[in-house]
Design a protein around this motif. Structure first.
Motif, PDB file in Angstrom:
ATOM      1  N   CYS A 171       1.583   3.803 -10.814  1.00  0.00           N
ATOM      2  CA  CYS A 171       1.224   2.544 -11.468  1.00  0.00           C
ATOM      3  C   CYS A 171       1.789   1.329 -10.715  1.00  0.00           C
ATOM      4  N   GLY A 173       2.446  -1.435 -12.258  1.00  0.00           N
ATOM      5  CA  GLY A 173       3.290  -2.175 -13.189  1.00  0.00           C
ATOM      6  C   GLY A 173       2.558  -3.201 -14.036  1.00  0.00           C
ATOM      7  N   PHE A 174       1.238  -3.272 -13.898  1.00  0.00           N
ATOM      8  CA  PHE A 174       0.497  -4.293 -14.639  1.00  0.00           C
ATOM      9  C   PHE A 174       0.529  -4.004 -16.148  1.00  0.00           C
ATOM     10  N   GLY A 175      -0.214  -3.003 -16.572  1.00  0.00           N
ATOM     11  CA  GLY A 175      -0.114  -2.581 -17.971  1.00  0.00           C
ATOM     12  C   GLY A 175      -0.548  -3.613 -18.991  1.00  0.00           C
ATOM     13  N   PHE A 178       1.930  -5.815 -21.000  1.00  0.00           N
ATOM     14  CA  PHE A 178       3.233  -5.376 -20.493  1.00  0.00           C
ATOM     15  C   PHE A 178       3.737  -6.322 -19.403  1.00  0.00           C
ATOM     16  N   ALA A 179       2.791  -6.806 -18.570  1.00  0.00           N
ATOM     17  CA  ALA A 179       3.149  -7.647 -17.422  1.00  0.00           C
ATOM     18  C   ALA A 179       3.813  -8.948 -17.861  1.00  0.00           C
ATOM     19  N   GLY A 183       7.996  -8.679 -18.257  1.00  0.00           N
ATOM     20  CA  GLY A 183       7.616  -9.169 -16.933  1.00  0.00           C
ATOM     21  C   GLY A 183       8.558  -8.769 -15.816  1.00  0.00           C
ATOM     22  N   ILE A 185      10.471  -6.026 -15.530  1.00  0.00           N
ATOM     23  CA  ILE A 185      10.274  -4.620 -15.142  1.00  0.00           C
ATOM     24  C   ILE A 185       8.943  -4.493 -14.415  1.00  0.00           C
ATOM     25  N   SER A 186       7.937  -5.160 -14.972  1.00  0.00           N
ATOM     26  CA  SER A 186       6.601  -5.127 -14.377  1.00  0.00           C
ATOM     27  C   SER A 186       6.645  -5.601 -12.927  1.00  0.00           C
ATOM     28  N   ALA A 187       7.359  -6.700 -12.694  1.00  0.00           N
ATOM     29  CA  ALA A 187       7.434  -7.250 -11.334  1.00  0.00           C
ATOM     30  C   ALA A 187       8.190  -6.309 -10.396  1.00  0.00           C
ATOM     31  N   ARG A 188       9.192  -5.597 -10.946  1.00  0.00           N
ATOM     32  CA  ARG A 188       9.933  -4.659 -10.102  1.00  0.00           C
ATOM     33  C   ARG A 188       9.029  -3.488  -9.686  1.00  0.00           C
ATOM     34  N   ILE A 189       8.260  -2.991 -10.643  1.00  0.00           N
ATOM     35  CA  ILE A 189       7.347  -1.887 -10.311  1.00  0.00           C
ATOM     36  C   ILE A 189       6.312  -2.380  -9.295  1.00  0.00           C
ATOM     37  N   ASN A 192       7.769  -2.430  -5.845  1.00  0.00           N
ATOM     38  CA  ASN A 192       7.764  -1.114  -5.183  1.00  0.00           C
ATOM     39  C   ASN A 192       6.394  -0.852  -4.562  1.00  0.00           C
ATOM     40  N   ASN A 215      -1.836  -8.610 -10.345  1.00  0.00           N
ATOM     41  CA  ASN A 215      -0.418  -8.244 -10.331  1.00  0.00           C
ATOM     42  C   ASN A 215       0.080  -8.040  -8.904  1.00  0.00           C
TER      43      ASN A 215
ATOM     44  N   LEU B  11      18.287  -3.437 -14.095  1.00  0.00           N
ATOM     45  CA  LEU B  11      17.554  -3.772 -12.873  1.00  0.00           C
ATOM     46  C   LEU B  11      18.470  -4.435 -11.848  1.00  0.00           C
ATOM     47  N   PRO B 317       7.071   5.126 -14.444  1.00  0.00           N
ATOM     48  CA  PRO B 317       7.469   4.011 -13.588  1.00  0.00           C
ATOM     49  C   PRO B 317       8.504   3.089 -14.255  1.00  0.00           C
ATOM     50  N   ASN B 321      12.736   2.862 -12.947  1.00  0.00           N
ATOM     51  CA  ASN B 321      13.329   1.597 -12.510  1.00  0.00           C
ATOM     52  C   ASN B 321      14.465   1.087 -13.388  1.00  0.00           C
ATOM     53  N   SER B 356       6.188   0.600 -21.938  1.00  0.00           N
ATOM     54  CA  SER B 356       5.291   1.515 -21.236  1.00  0.00           C
ATOM     55  C   SER B 356       4.130   0.727 -20.680  1.00  0.00           C
ATOM     56  N   THR B 357       3.713   1.095 -19.457  1.00  0.00           N
ATOM     57  CA  THR B 357       2.522   0.437 -18.906  1.00  0.00           C
ATOM     58  C   THR B 357       1.262   1.171 -19.346  1.00  0.00           C
ATOM     59  N   CYS B 359       0.320   3.940 -18.285  1.00  0.00           N
ATOM     60  CA  CYS B 359      -0.340   4.478 -17.089  1.00  0.00           C
ATOM     61  C   CYS B 359      -0.747   5.932 -17.276  1.00  0.00           C
ATOM     62  N   GLY B 439       6.842 -14.911 -18.311  1.00  0.00           N
ATOM     63  CA  GLY B 439       7.037 -13.477 -18.122  1.00  0.00           C
ATOM     64  C   GLY B 439       6.314 -13.009 -16.868  1.00  0.00           C
ATOM     65  N   TRP B 440       5.179 -13.617 -16.602  1.00  0.00           N
ATOM     66  CA  TRP B 440       4.437 -13.282 -15.391  1.00  0.00           C
ATOM     67  C   TRP B 440       4.990 -14.017 -14.169  1.00  0.00           C
ATOM     68  N   GLU B 443       8.656 -13.974 -11.533  1.00  0.00           N
ATOM     69  CA  GLU B 443       8.847 -13.223 -10.279  1.00  0.00           C
ATOM     70  C   GLU B 443       7.554 -12.898  -9.553  1.00  0.00           C
ATOM     71  N   ARG B 444       6.473 -13.550  -9.982  1.00  0.00           N
ATOM     72  CA  ARG B 444       5.170 -13.315  -9.361  1.00  0.00           C
ATOM     73  C   ARG B 444       4.375 -14.595  -9.413  1.00  0.00           C
TER      74      ARG B 444
END
Lengths: 240, 493
Positions: A171, A173-175, A178-179, A183, A185-189, A192, A215, B11, B317, B321, B356-357, B359, B439-440, B443-444
């Motif tokens: 995955c 990490g989007f979900g 969840f993202a 956010g 954890i999502s960004a860490r995944i 990777n 993502n 983390l 995942p 982490n 959980s994502t 996935c 949240g998005w 870090e993105r």
């Protein structure tokens, strides 16, 4: 063959070029494509957030709009997976709808699966030159069985070299929500995933779901990396 | 502190991240190889899921049969409704036999009740004999972070320092030296303990036995050297026959550590008979409900099929982490985020079903085919129904559902929305900061939308090539058949 094209809300809003690329591929495969003008969302955001009532309402809307088509095709493993593998459960206790829902579910396809297994597309219209690594988005892979189909199509393109990344099936990490909810954890995944993409040496990562694209692209850019992030439809149609 | 905050800390814990990275290279590839040893892995999964589900469907019957057969072999079968009752029963047994020192092999159920603390509070000594559990015990009862590798989060260096401090011995760095040292310490306890406590991987109905699956041999010593053995496990661990155990054992070690079979499999039945050398004089089973019958009666009942292999967390995942401590209770990872809210109350674990994502890698690797994402979603539905989510989340969700059902309004709103979002993008088309979406964007970046929706562009293209076809989409509200007719015209036009 009348193919109902489900654009998906994300493609509709964020990156319509994917929708037009998919349309041209379906047409190249000889499909008579119909785009229901009132389509919106398959209901997955509501579904995965526990809002069953709205999910059911949106599912009925999709069934209503597409049930007269021979097929429903979406440029997304996640949205087509929602319809094919989850709609049924929503109507298990509703005999008035369950039959209609099951019928639509059985003729719902993810784009590349449809191009390979139904349209049996011989020639890929696009002309892409470069090295690509393919990310297997979760729902496409685990709900729709999409693994070999995009690779088979890419193999038909002379200018494309595919170099697989490590953990392509893990995955990104989007979900969905969840993202945003988780956010960090999502960004860490996602990070990777970006590392594997960069290590693969490809100049583009290609995948079949826009959510995962946003993502991955978002994290790549924040890392200062310019690797292209393309939808498989854009590559195949040659319109990135 | 909740999952999100704990995960944040994890983390940024460099030592933990190094341990997690090391661990990730072990169980996942090992399992992948191990499952190829079976001719029909998927078929075996089907059979295992069926065995576990069959046991759960008639759980009362199998428990009764287990109870009868265990008693017939001289064991005592006790039942605990609550965690407190587990501890009370253990203390009662200990008192009856004049116990001063207890040795324990691994039991996650005893973690649910904090049994070790209760034993110490009653003035007795308790020693964990599973190496991982022992390490955690001498580190002031640090909680386990994985159901089969409780101390996976610890580095060799940490263990070296811990042993040096606690045992008062010169520092050792090699893993085998550390193991030997622990073994030396533990041997003395085995020989001087009055009672052994174990968990139970399975309770076998047809024989009244408990099955223990271990790698260190500690469970064998714990359950045979002292004169009293107490096996504690949940009501859901009962399986009908030894034949069923054989099928499940084809999957359990392979799914867990990637071993074809664990180093030790103990099947313990009844007490020592006259003239027999092996076996304990007194055998007790504590069969624990503690929330399980409530799970059985709920729509997440399939979670009780779990055979505690840990494959779901190994492949998750999120777990990979943040590690197990982020989940805050005994069971981490995908199975934990279903079980914990059921055992401690949904109100006390609001963010777990969201950890959980979706996935579904967990669902794919689960040896007993528990549909974990579906169960997580069931809990999200309960939260939504009970208005347990924050108001802005509920409002946002409802607004989306409401809008998406009104195509015309949706069309207008999305046109405006994407244009506004477009303006937030920088010259590379990236949004660096989203209002209400940190949240998005913390870090993105968020790639900005193209600026015009697919629906409006498509309509414009159609109108340009076939002016007639537009009629249908600008009509007020055509009936279903009109809409279909109209859209056919659009396609054919």
């Amino acid at each position: 063959m009348r193919v109902g094209f489900f654009v998906t809300c994300l493609v509709d809003l964020m990156r319509p070029s994917i929708g037009f690329a998919a349309l041209s591929l379906l047409e190249a495969g000889g499909a008579d494509v119909y785009v229901p003008p009132k389509q919106t969302c398959c209901g997955q955001p509501c579904y995965n957030s526990g809002d069953r009532a709205d999910t059911i309402a949106l599912a009925k809307k999709v069934v209503h709009e597409f049930e007269d088509c021979d097929y429903l095709v979406a440029p997304s493993g996640s949205c087509s997976g929602m319809i094919r593998t989850h709609y049924g459960e929503l109507f298990a206790d509703d005999p008035a709808w369950s039959g209609r829902v099951a019928k639509l579910a059985s003729k719902t396809y993810e784009l590349t699966d449809f191009l390979v297994n139904v349209l049996k597309l011989e020639r890929v219209p696009g002309d892409y030159r470069g090295t690509i690594t393919y990310h297997d988005s979760c729902a496409g892979l685990r709900e729709m069985g999409v693994k070999t189909q995009p690779r088979a199509l890419l193999a038909k393109m002379n200018g494309v070299r595919v170099c697989e990344m490590a953990d392509a099936e893990v995955c990104c990490g989007f979900g969905g929500t969840f993202a945003v909810k988780l956010g960090e954890i999502s960004a860490r995944i996602a990070d990777n995933k970006c590392q594997h993409i960069v290590t693969s040496g490809a100049d583009a990562v290609v995948l079949g779901d826009l959510g995962c694209m946003l993502n991955i692209e978002g994290r790549l850019r924040r890392r200062g990396d310019a690797t292209k992030v393309l939808h498989i439809a854009e590559v195949l149609a040659g319109e990135p | 502190m909740y999952f999100k905050e704990r995960a944040h800390a994890k983390l940024h814990d460099a030592q933990l991240q190094a341990s997690l990275a090391r661990f990730q290279g072990k169980f996942v590839p090992a399992r992948k190889t191990a499952i190829t040893e079976l001719d029909d892995f998927e078929g075996t999964r089907d059979a295992a899921a069926e065995i576990r589900q069959r046991a759960l469907d008639d759980l009362d019957v199998w428990l009764t049969i287990f109870d009868e057969n265990a008693r017939a072999r001289g064991a005592t079968v006790l039942y605990a409704q609550t965690p407190a009752e587990i501890n009370a029963l253990v203390l009662e047994i200990a008192q009856r036999h004049g116990v001063r020192k207890i040795i324990k092999s691994k039991s996650m159920v005893s973690e649910e009740s904090g049994l070790d603390h209760a034993i110490e509070a009653a003035g007795m000594t308790v020693v964990e004999t599973d190496l991982g559990e022992y390490i955690l015990q001498i580190n002031n009862y640090e909680p386990p972070s994985h159901i089969i590798g409780p101390a996976l989060h610890k580095s060799r260096e940490e263990v070296s320092a811990l042993f040096e401090a606690r045992h008062g011995t010169p520092r050792k760095d090699a893993i085998d030296e550390l193991c030997l040292e622990a073994r030396g310490v533990l041997r003395t306890h085995y020989l001087t303990a009055d009672m052994g406590i174990s968990g139970g991987n399975f309770f076998v109905a047809e024989t009244g036995s408990v099955v223990l699956v271990t790698n260190e041999g500690n469970a064998t010593l714990t359950t045979t050297l002292p004169k009293v053995h107490v096996a504690i496990s949940g009501i859901e661990k009962v399986v009908p026959t030894l034949e069923d155990v054989a099928t499940l054992m084809r999957l359990l070690p392979r799914s867990a550590t990637g071993q074809s079979i664990s180093n030790y499999v103990d099947i313990l039945t009844g007490v020592k008979d006259r003239g027999e050398f092996h076996g304990v004089e007194h055998m007790y089973f504590i069969v624990v409900d503690s929330g399980r019958s409530a799970v059985l009666g709920s729509d997440v009942r399939q979670a009780l099929r779990c055979i505690r292999c840990g494959a779901c967390m190994n492949h998750c995942p999120v777990y990979q982490n943040v590690g197990g401590h982020a989940y805050g209770w005994v069971y981490p990872g995908p199975i934990g985020i279903v079980l914990t809210p059921m055992y401690v109350g949904l109100d006390n674990a609001l963010d777990l079903p969201y950890a959980s994502t979706m996935c579904n890698q967990c669902g794919v690797v689960c040896p007993v085919k528990i549909p974990l994402p579906d169960l997580q979603r069931k809990l999200r539905e309960k939260e939504f129904e009970r208005d347990l989510r924050s108001w802005h989340e509920r409002v946002g969700l409802k607004a989306w559902g409401w809008l998406a059902r009104r195509p015309a309004l949706y069309g207008v709103a999305t046109r405006v929305g994407v244009r506004m979002l477009r303006t937030l993008g920088d010259r590379n088309g990236m949004i660096r900061r989203l209002p209400f979406g940190s949240g998005w964007t913390d870090e993105r970046d968020m790639p900005a939308p193209a600026g015009r929706t697919f629906r409006e562009q498509y309509k414009a293209r159609k109108a340009a090539s076939h002016p007639d076809a537009l009629a249908v989409s600008v009509q007020g509200k055509p009936s279903a058949s009109e809409a279909r007719e109209g859209s056919r015209k659009e396609t054919l036009g």
